[in-house]
Design an enzyme around this catalytic site. Sequence first.
Site, mmCIF file in Angstrom:
data_model
loop_
_atom_site.group_PDB
_atom_site.id
_atom_site.type_symbol
_atom_site.label_atom_id
_atom_site.label_comp_id
_atom_site.label_asym_id
_atom_site.label_seq_id
_atom_site.Cartn_x
_atom_site.Cartn_y
_atom_site.Cartn_z
ATOM 1 N N ASP A 132 0.835 -1.203 0.000
ATOM 2 C CA ASP A 132 0.000 0.000 0.000
ATOM 3 C C ASP A 132 0.872 1.257 0.000
ATOM 4 O O ASP A 132 2.044 1.215 0.373
ATOM 5 C CB ASP A 132 -0.897 0.032 1.244
ATOM 6 C CG ASP A 132 -1.925 -1.089 1.225
ATOM 7 O OD1 ASP A 132 -2.237 -1.580 0.131
ATOM 8 O OD2 ASP A 132 -2.386 -1.465 2.319
HETATM 9 N N1 URA Z 1 -1.281 -5.975 3.782
HETATM 10 C C1 URA Z 1 -1.783 -4.719 3.774
HETATM 11 O O1 URA Z 1 -2.838 -4.470 4.332
HETATM 12 N N2 URA Z 1 -1.082 -3.747 3.148
HETATM 13 C C2 URA Z 1 0.117 -3.966 2.539
HETATM 14 O O2 URA Z 1 0.712 -3.032 2.001
HETATM 15 C C3 URA Z 1 0.619 -5.269 2.564
HETATM 16 C C4 URA Z 1 -0.088 -6.252 3.178
#
Ligand code: URA
Length: 249
Positions: free
Chosen positions: A101
Site C-alpha cells: 500500500d
Molecule cells: N497488507 C496490507 O494491508 N497492506 C500492505 O501493504 C501489505 C499487506
Amino acid sequence: MRLNKFIAESGFASRRKADEFISQGRVTVNNEIVMNLGVVIDPDKDIVKIDGSKIKTEIKAYFLLNKPSGIVSTTNDEKGRVAVTDLIKTKFKIYPVGRLDYNTTGVLLLTNDGDFTNLMLHPSNKIEREYLVLLDKDLREEDRIVLTKHVQLEGKNSKFNSITYLKEKNYRSMRVVTVEGRNHFVKNMFSLLGYTVKKLKRIRFGPFTVDNIPEGKYMILNRSDIEKFIKSMNKNNGRRNFGKSKQSE
Ligand code: URA
C-alpha cells in the site's frame, strides 16, 4: 522453448498471463496466430508478436527495494504520484512483484522476470511475508487467537500463521507472519475485528529482507541469488536471507 515460457522470459508477462494471451489469439509466430498452448518455438529464429508488437528475450534484472511511505507500487499512477519504479535506475522495464500500500514500507521486489514473479506470488507456493504492525489499540488475546486460527475474509478462509508481540506488555506492536498475498490483507484482517493498522512494514518476503538497506534505497540481486533461492525453496521453504550481509546502493 515453449511459447508461454518464451513470453514469460521476455519479461512481457507471467506464464499464466502468457497462456491467456495465447488462448485469446493475440500471439503470432512468424505472422501466424497460434492458439495452442503447447507450441514450441526457436527463440533464435521465430518471430513472436503479441498484439502486433515483437517480443525479444531480455536479460533478467532483480531489485530489492526498501519502499518508503508515500509511494505507489504501480509502474505508473494515474494521479501522477511517485511510483516505486521511479526510485530505481535501470534500463530494464521492471515491475513490482505484488503490491504494498501507499503508506506501507519495507521489502518490495522488482523484476522483469515473469516466472520469478509467478513463483513468488502463486498461492500454492505459500511464500511467507513477515510484517511489523502497529495497531490503534491493544489486541485482545481472544482476537489474536481468532486471527491465527481462522476468519472469513472476502468469502475465503483466512489466517495469520503467527502474531508475536515485540515487547512485553505492549499489545499494539507485533510481528505478523502470513503466506497470503491478497491486497490489503493485513489491514483487512485486523479491520474485520475492529482494529485499525496505524503503521505497516514488510520486513521479509520469502528469504528477502531489507535489514541493511535504508528506506528509499535498493540493492541489485543477481541471477545466482535468485537461482539459489529457487533451489532452496523445496528444501527449506525459502527461509534463507538475501538482504542481510550485502551493501545497499
Ligand atoms: N497488507 C496490507 O494491508 N497492506 C500492505 O501493504 C501489505 C499487506
